[in-house]
Design a protein around this motif. Structure first.
Motif, short mmCIF file in Angstrom:
data_model
loop_
_atom_site.label_atom_id
_atom_site.label_comp_id
_atom_site.label_asym_id
_atom_site.label_seq_id
_atom_site.Cartn_x
_atom_site.Cartn_y
_atom_site.Cartn_z
N ARG A 3 45.69 48.30 38.97
CA ARG A 3 45.49 48.83 40.32
C ARG A 3 45.79 50.32 40.25
O ARG A 3 46.88 50.72 39.87
CB ARG A 3 46.44 48.15 41.30
CG ARG A 3 46.07 46.73 41.59
CD ARG A 3 47.02 46.09 42.62
NE ARG A 3 46.57 44.76 42.96
CZ ARG A 3 46.91 43.66 42.29
NH1 ARG A 3 47.69 43.75 41.23
NH2 ARG A 3 46.46 42.48 42.67
N ILE A 4 44.78 51.11 40.61
CA ILE A 4 44.91 52.57 40.48
C ILE A 4 44.38 53.25 41.73
O ILE A 4 43.36 52.86 42.29
CB ILE A 4 44.18 53.06 39.19
CG1 ILE A 4 44.47 54.54 38.93
CG2 ILE A 4 42.70 52.75 39.23
CD1 ILE A 4 44.05 54.99 37.53
N ASP A 5 45.11 54.25 42.18
CA ASP A 5 44.72 55.03 43.34
C ASP A 5 43.44 55.81 43.03
O ASP A 5 43.24 56.28 41.90
CB ASP A 5 45.87 56.01 43.65
CG ASP A 5 45.62 56.81 44.89
OD1 ASP A 5 45.80 56.25 45.99
OD2 ASP A 5 45.24 57.99 44.76
N ARG A 6 42.59 55.94 44.02
CA ARG A 6 41.31 56.64 43.82
C ARG A 6 41.51 58.06 43.30
O ARG A 6 40.76 58.53 42.44
CB ARG A 6 40.49 56.66 45.12
CG ARG A 6 39.16 57.40 44.94
CD ARG A 6 38.13 57.03 45.98
NE ARG A 6 37.72 55.65 45.95
CZ ARG A 6 36.87 55.11 45.08
NH1 ARG A 6 36.34 55.84 44.13
NH2 ARG A 6 36.54 53.84 45.15
N TYR A 9 42.12 57.83 39.59
CA TYR A 9 40.85 57.46 38.96
C TYR A 9 39.97 58.70 38.82
O TYR A 9 39.44 59.00 37.75
CB TYR A 9 40.18 56.37 39.80
CG TYR A 9 38.72 56.14 39.54
CD1 TYR A 9 38.30 55.33 38.48
CD2 TYR A 9 37.74 56.72 40.36
CE1 TYR A 9 36.94 55.10 38.25
CE2 TYR A 9 36.40 56.50 40.13
CZ TYR A 9 35.99 55.69 39.07
OH TYR A 9 34.66 55.48 38.84
N GLU A 10 39.83 59.46 39.91
CA GLU A 10 38.99 60.66 39.90
C GLU A 10 39.57 61.74 38.99
O GLU A 10 38.83 62.49 38.35
CB GLU A 10 38.79 61.18 41.32
CG GLU A 10 37.88 60.24 42.12
CD GLU A 10 37.73 60.62 43.59
OE1 GLU A 10 38.34 61.62 44.04
OE2 GLU A 10 37.00 59.89 44.29
N VAL A 131 39.72 46.21 37.11
CA VAL A 131 40.26 47.45 37.66
C VAL A 131 40.01 47.44 39.16
O VAL A 131 38.89 47.23 39.61
CB VAL A 131 39.59 48.70 37.04
CG1 VAL A 131 40.09 49.98 37.70
CG2 VAL A 131 39.79 48.74 35.53
N ILE A 133 40.34 49.89 42.36
CA ILE A 133 40.55 51.29 42.75
C ILE A 133 40.84 51.32 44.24
O ILE A 133 40.06 50.83 45.05
CB ILE A 133 39.31 52.12 42.41
CG1 ILE A 133 39.04 52.06 40.90
CG2 ILE A 133 39.49 53.58 42.86
CD1 ILE A 133 37.68 52.53 40.49
#
Length: 134
Positions: A3-6, A9-10, A131, A133
């Motif tokens: 689980r990754i914050d947008r 990710y960007e 994943v 996001i």
């Protein structure tokens, strides 16, 4: 599952695009034992290569000490592939030394799209994971 914050990710995608045609690399630290990626730490690819990455040993020592001081651990270890799919190479597997980390690969081989995948690598065994996001 990763689980990754947008924004994180960007940040990985931006770093991979910025360093292209060389591979980009870095870590995302999180509180020890939390499995929460929180602090983005782009690192230098000491190899400056389109086919291989290696953390600079002095930079890695500094980053790992800083994580220790903040009670953090490397939750995500990421790098890019510039001409191949986002899947760990034999070399990637041989260097995977953090069994609790998510190994993220971002492929920048296509200029308009980025392939983003996450894996667990434990004792040489690659397991892809979903994943999410946020």
């Amino acid at each position: 599952m990763l689980r990754i914050d947008r924004a994180l990710y960007e940040a990985i995608i931006d770093h991979a695009r910025r360093d292209h045609p060389d591979e980009a690399c870095g870590v995302i630290a999180g509180p020890f034992g939390s499995d929460r990626p929180e602090r983005f730490i782009p690192m230098e690819n000491a190899e400056r290569s389109p086919t291989f990455y290696r953390f600079d040993s002095m930079e890695q020592l500094k980053v790992w000490r800083e994580m220790d001081d903040k009670d953090e651990e490397p939750v995500v270890i990421y790098h890019s592939h510039t001409a191949t799919e986002a899947y760990p190479s034999r070399t990637d597997v041989s260097f995977a030394s953090e069994p609790g980390a998510h190994y993220v690969l971002a492929s920048t081989r296509e200029p308009e799209t980025t392939e983003f995948r996450s894996f667990r690598i434990v004792d040489g065994v690659i397991t892809e994971e979903p994943v999410e996001i946020g």
